[in-house]
Design an enzyme around this catalytic site. Structure first.
Site, PDB file in Angstrom:
ATOM      1  N   HIS A   1      90.980  66.267  79.027  1.00 50.38           N
ATOM      2  CA  HIS A   1      91.778  65.045  78.962  1.00 50.38           C
ATOM      3  C   HIS A   1      93.151  65.282  79.576  1.00 50.38           C
ATOM      4  O   HIS A   1      93.812  66.288  79.298  1.00 50.38           O
ATOM      5  CB  HIS A   1      91.925  64.573  77.514  1.00 50.38           C
ATOM      6  CG  HIS A   1      92.334  63.151  77.405  1.00 50.38           C
ATOM      7  ND1 HIS A   1      93.655  62.748  77.419  1.00 50.38           N
ATOM      8  CD2 HIS A   1      91.596  62.019  77.313  1.00 50.38           C
ATOM      9  CE1 HIS A   1      93.722  61.432  77.328  1.00 50.38           C
ATOM     10  NE2 HIS A   1      92.483  60.957  77.255  1.00 50.38           N
ATOM     11  N   PRO A   2      93.613  64.357  80.421  1.00 47.10           N
ATOM     12  CA  PRO A   2      94.850  64.582  81.194  1.00 47.10           C
ATOM     13  C   PRO A   2      96.136  64.182  80.494  1.00 47.10           C
ATOM     14  O   PRO A   2      97.198  64.176  81.134  1.00 47.10           O
ATOM     15  CB  PRO A   2      94.617  63.715  82.434  1.00 47.10           C
ATOM     16  CG  PRO A   2      93.811  62.561  81.920  1.00 47.10           C
ATOM     17  CD  PRO A   2      92.916  63.135  80.851  1.00 47.10           C
ATOM     18  N   CYS A   3      96.100  63.882  79.200  1.00 46.56           N
ATOM     19  CA  CYS A   3      97.293  63.349  78.544  1.00 46.56           C
ATOM     20  C   CYS A   3      98.475  64.318  78.581  1.00 46.56           C
ATOM     21  O   CYS A   3      99.638  63.882  78.578  1.00 46.56           O
ATOM     22  CB  CYS A   3      96.982  62.955  77.101  1.00 46.56           C
ATOM     23  SG  CYS A   3      96.382  64.314  76.068  1.00 46.56           S
ATOM     24  N   GLN A   4      98.213  65.628  78.623  1.00 45.10           N
ATOM     25  CA  GLN A   4      99.299  66.610  78.642  1.00 45.10           C
ATOM     26  C   GLN A   4      99.474  67.271  80.007  1.00 45.10           C
ATOM     27  O   GLN A   4     100.336  68.146  80.172  1.00 45.10           O
ATOM     28  CB  GLN A   4      99.026  67.694  77.583  1.00 45.10           C
ATOM     29  CG  GLN A   4      98.991  67.195  76.157  1.00 45.10           C
ATOM     30  CD  GLN A   4     100.329  66.625  75.716  1.00 45.10           C
ATOM     31  OE1 GLN A   4     101.401  67.150  76.059  1.00 45.10           O
ATOM     32  NE2 GLN A   4     100.287  65.534  74.961  1.00 45.10           N
TER      33      GLN A   4
END
Length: 352
Positions: free
Chosen positions: A278-281
């Site tokens: 997941h690219p959230c960070q």
């Protein structure tokens, strides 16, 4: 498509497009910068390539023939659990060495990564797969290797051929001592086919035994419009050619990230569920890495101005074209046993 997937699609569609660079300030990319970085990755690492994907799923903000990057059949020989166990053993060994030097500090270096159910069969043949060297570093020739072809041939030959086990060419004595034209065994097509088939099976079996079968992955990189960063997807195949289940793919993800940062979702271009980081960070991590690289670049530049020699590639600060190399270096800490190619040696620090 699930409800959550639909809502994410709407969010990405409604989110405004980034058109100005923020690579150094925020660690994010515009679509054009993503293409530039992808072109550099494909140029330097031919195992990666651009794909257009399904025309109905193409993103308008990317070129039709450059919708996502992919590398196929990437080997994954070791499970992460085994790697983590080995790291634990190394730390224990180091602690033991600091407290009690028993002279065996280097024993862990000869350990190998083998699954428990493979140990019995692998250990008895381990010498067949590697060269043995003496104290001077010279390769020691094993006499057993010379006997194997003869033994294999003897297994497929007539039982009364006692000389077959003596050396590789023992069966040639039959042709020297008798008249080939009057030898029924030598001229019998059935006998020849049987011998040839037996030899072929033996050679084929030996080839299969020497071939290491491992899991493989197809890794792809898409551009996430909402988070404005690349996103990695992976789908695996077992050593026997069967698709890996979600649970099996999580075996190749570091425990701290499995089913948390890495989840199973539908790929935006390719059919079927994929494991995805997941690219959230991603933006925050890349910003930190890039800033550290810039700081190191400035430090090297100052040293050069003070008269200390530095090579040119150490002085240059990171560019957009380097983004995916830095990014894949970071991703490697999450899936360390999947041996994909990112060629360029990057020292990526996440320290603040």
């Amino acid at each position: 498509m699930t409800t959550l997937g639909y809502l994410r699609g709407v969010r990405e569609w409604a989110y405004p497009m980034r058109t100005t660079t923020a690579f150094l300030e925020k660690g994010v990319l515009t679509p054009d910068e993503f293409v530039r970085a992808g072109d550099e990755l494909v140029f330097r690492c031919p195992t990666w390539s651009w794909e257009s994907g399904d025309a109905s799923k193409q993103r308008s903000y990317l070129p039709p023939d450059k919708q996502y990057l992919i590398t196929r059949n990437v080997p994954c020989q070791t499970r992460v659990g085994q790697l983590e166990q080995q790291l634990t053993q190394v730390l224990q060994q180091q602690r033991s060495a600091n407290g009690d030097d028993d002279g065996d500090d280097d024993e862990w270096l000869i350990s190998t990564i083998l699954k428990p159910d493979d140990v019995g069969g692998e250990m008895q043949n381990i010498e067949d797969d590697f060269d043995i060297v003496d104290e001077t570093g010279e390769i020691v020739e094993r006499q057993e290797e010379k006997l194997e072809p003869a033994e294999s041939h003897a297994a497929g030959s007539a039982p009364n051929n006692e000389a077959g086990a003596e050396d590789d060419y023992a069966d040639m004595a039959d042709y020297e001592d008798s008249n080939v034209l009057s030898d029924e065994d030598a001229t019998d097509p059935t006998a020849l086919r049987g011998s040839s088939a037996a030899g072929g099976r033996s050679t084929s079996a030996a080839s299969r035994d020497n071939l290491l079968k491992v899991r493989t992955y197809d890794l792809s990189i898409t551009y996430d419009k909402y988070y404005q960063t690349p996103r990695v997807w992976m789908v695996g195949t077992s050593a026997s050619g069967q698709p890996l289940s979600a649970k099996e793919m999580m075996e190749d993800v570091m425990t701290d990230y499995a089913n948390k940062t890495v989840t199973i979702e539908n790929h935006p271009h390719v059919a079927g569920p994929h494991a995805s980081i997941h690219p959230c960070q991603h933006g925050k991590v890349m910003k930190r890495i890039v800033q550290n690289l810039v700081r190191a670049s400035n430090s090297n530049s100052s040293s050069k101005n003070d008269g200390v020699e530095q090579t040119s590639h150490n002085v240059d600060e990171p560019t957009v074209e380097m983004y995916l190399f830095i990014f894949l270096k970071f991703v490697n800490s999450i899936i360390p046993t999947i041996n994909y190619d990112f060629t360029m040696d990057v020292t990526a620090s996440t320290q603040k």
